[in-house]
Write a protein that holds these residues in place. Structure first.
Motif, short mmCIF file in Angstrom:
data_model
loop_
_atom_site.label_atom_id
_atom_site.label_comp_id
_atom_site.label_asym_id
_atom_site.label_seq_id
_atom_site.Cartn_x
_atom_site.Cartn_y
_atom_site.Cartn_z
N TYR A 167 0.89 -1.06 -0.04
CA TYR A 167 -0.02 0.03 0.04
C TYR A 167 0.88 1.25 0.08
N ALA A 168 0.80 1.96 -1.25
CA ALA A 168 1.76 2.98 -1.30
C ALA A 168 1.10 4.37 -0.67
N ALA A 169 2.05 5.17 -0.29
CA ALA A 169 1.22 6.43 0.55
C ALA A 169 1.45 7.53 -0.52
N TYR A 170 0.29 8.19 -0.63
CA TYR A 170 0.15 9.51 -1.55
C TYR A 170 -0.31 10.63 -0.89
N ARG A 171 0.21 11.87 -0.97
CA ARG A 171 -0.08 13.31 -0.51
C ARG A 171 -0.50 14.01 -1.51
N SER A 172 -1.70 14.60 -2.10
CA SER A 172 -2.21 15.20 -3.14
C SER A 172 -1.32 14.59 -4.37
N SER A 173 -1.59 13.50 -4.50
CA SER A 173 -1.29 12.73 -5.78
C SER A 173 0.20 12.61 -5.86
N LEU A 174 1.12 12.96 -4.77
CA LEU A 174 2.32 12.93 -4.75
C LEU A 174 2.90 11.57 -4.04
N LEU A 175 3.50 10.59 -4.84
CA LEU A 175 4.09 9.66 -4.07
C LEU A 175 4.98 9.78 -3.12
N LEU A 176 4.73 9.47 -1.90
CA LEU A 176 5.76 9.35 -0.96
C LEU A 176 6.52 8.25 -0.69
N PRO A 177 7.91 8.43 -0.34
CA PRO A 177 8.80 7.46 -0.08
C PRO A 177 8.49 6.23 1.05
N LEU A 178 7.35 5.67 1.17
CA LEU A 178 6.75 5.14 2.13
C LEU A 178 5.66 4.22 1.65
N VAL A 179 5.71 2.77 2.03
CA VAL A 179 4.91 1.71 1.78
C VAL A 179 4.46 1.07 2.74
N PHE A 180 3.30 0.48 3.01
CA PHE A 180 2.55 -0.04 4.12
C PHE A 180 2.26 -1.57 3.69
N ASP A 181 2.62 -2.31 4.86
CA ASP A 181 2.08 -4.20 4.41
C ASP A 181 1.28 -4.08 5.85
N PHE A 182 0.33 -5.08 5.60
CA PHE A 182 -0.65 -5.27 6.87
C PHE A 182 -0.19 -6.78 7.35
N CYS A 183 0.95 -7.29 6.96
CA CYS A 183 1.15 -8.55 7.45
C CYS A 183 -0.11 -9.55 7.60
N ARG A 184 -0.68 -9.70 6.27
CA ARG A 184 -1.73 -10.62 5.90
C ARG A 184 -1.61 -12.24 5.98
N ASN A 185 -0.17 -12.48 6.09
CA ASN A 185 0.23 -13.56 6.04
C ASN A 185 -0.48 -14.26 7.56
N GLN A 186 -0.26 -13.48 8.41
CA GLN A 186 -0.59 -13.94 9.83
C GLN A 186 -2.20 -14.28 10.13
N ALA A 187 -3.01 -14.14 8.93
CA ALA A 187 -4.47 -14.71 9.01
C ALA A 187 -4.37 -16.24 9.43
N ILE A 188 -3.35 -17.02 9.03
CA ILE A 188 -3.30 -18.36 9.30
C ILE A 188 -3.05 -18.49 10.67
#
Length: 262
Positions: A167-188
């Motif tokens: 999940y890439a972060a944007y502000r005012s359509s400007l791409l920020l040097p930041l991405v998110f992951d929600f660790c969905r592998n832990q659903a197991i």
């Protein structure tokens, strides 16, 4: 039955104490052998070997002053032996295997590949049991909360080679040097804790969310100790809970601009 978070976390903690269960197994086995030898020597009477008789006589005078004490030692040791053996050889091993596999496979198959091919800062959001109960609503609500707190827009994209979902972060359509992951592998973990709680004696005082909380914490501890702590650029990977996302303010701060003087 009454559910108790503290008792549940203690029970889960005990499932990882292999050294303690090994020590208990040793002393339970030793106590059982002493009690049995004492009983055998008493049955044999004077026909038992002199060395055995002397040793057991010493034990009787110092630790087992009566037949009742010997019987008590035998019964307690007989009860503890299978319990300690089960935890030492089975339960602790399985628990460690689950935790290590989740942490190691996540780093090897996802995080390391993403770091190798993408130079943005990676933020890992610690999941709650909501991820397992209803992944769709959990992701939607968590994304909205992050966007509101950080004043950014999160868009699911693919990064790295081969592409990893982030999940890439944007502000005012400007791409920020930041991405998110929600660790969905832990659903197991949801399947694991549900099976345990629904099993025999599994739900005495544990709820699935209590078990998930403990196991998820151990997964992140393994990830940190075995992988993240060895990175040269440790600041490029951050692990935060949703309630602590304010600590990311430096990553989403708007760049300062210098005003030209008259």
């Amino acid at each position: 039955m009454m559910k108790n978070r503290t008792l549940c976390l203690i029970a889960e903690w005990l499932k990882l104490q292999r050294l303690a269960w090994g020590a208990l197994l040793f002393f339970a086995g030793l106590g059982f052998l002493v009690a049995i030898a004492f009983s055998v020597a008493k049955i044999l009477g004077h026909s038992s070997p002199a060395i055995l008789s002397a040793a057991l006589d010493y034990i009787r005078r110092t630790a087992l002053p009566s037949d009742e004490a010997a019987g008590y030692l035998r019964d307690v040791s007989f009860f503890l032996l299978p319990l300690a053996a089960t935890f030492f050889f089975v339960v602790c091993q399985q628990r460690k295997a689950v935790i290590n596999t989740l942490a190691d496979s996540y780093y090897r198959n996802y995080l390391s590949k993403l770091r190798e091919h993408d130079d943005r800062t990676i933020v890992l959001i610690k999941p709650t049991f909501g991820l397992c109960a209803d992944e769709g609503n959990y992701l939607r609500d968590t994304i909205r909360l992050l966007e509101a707190k950080l004043k950014v827009e999160l868009r699911e994209e693919y990064a790295g080679s081969p592409g990893r979902s982030v999940y890439a972060a944007y502000r005012s359509s400007l791409l920020l040097p930041l991405v998110f992951d929600f660790c969905r592998n832990q659903a197991i973990l949801g399947d694991i804790v549900r099976n345990e709680v629904d099993g025999k004696f599994g739900g005495i005082f544990c709820r699935p969310e209590y078990k998930f909380e403990f196991l998820s914490k151990k997964v992140f501890e393994r990830l940190e100790e075995e992988h993240l702590s060895n990175l040269r650029d440790k600041s490029r990977v951050r692990v935060v809970a949703v309630e602590d996302v304010s600590s990311l303010a430096d990553l989403v701060a708007e760049p300062k601009t210098n005003k030209e003087g008259a």
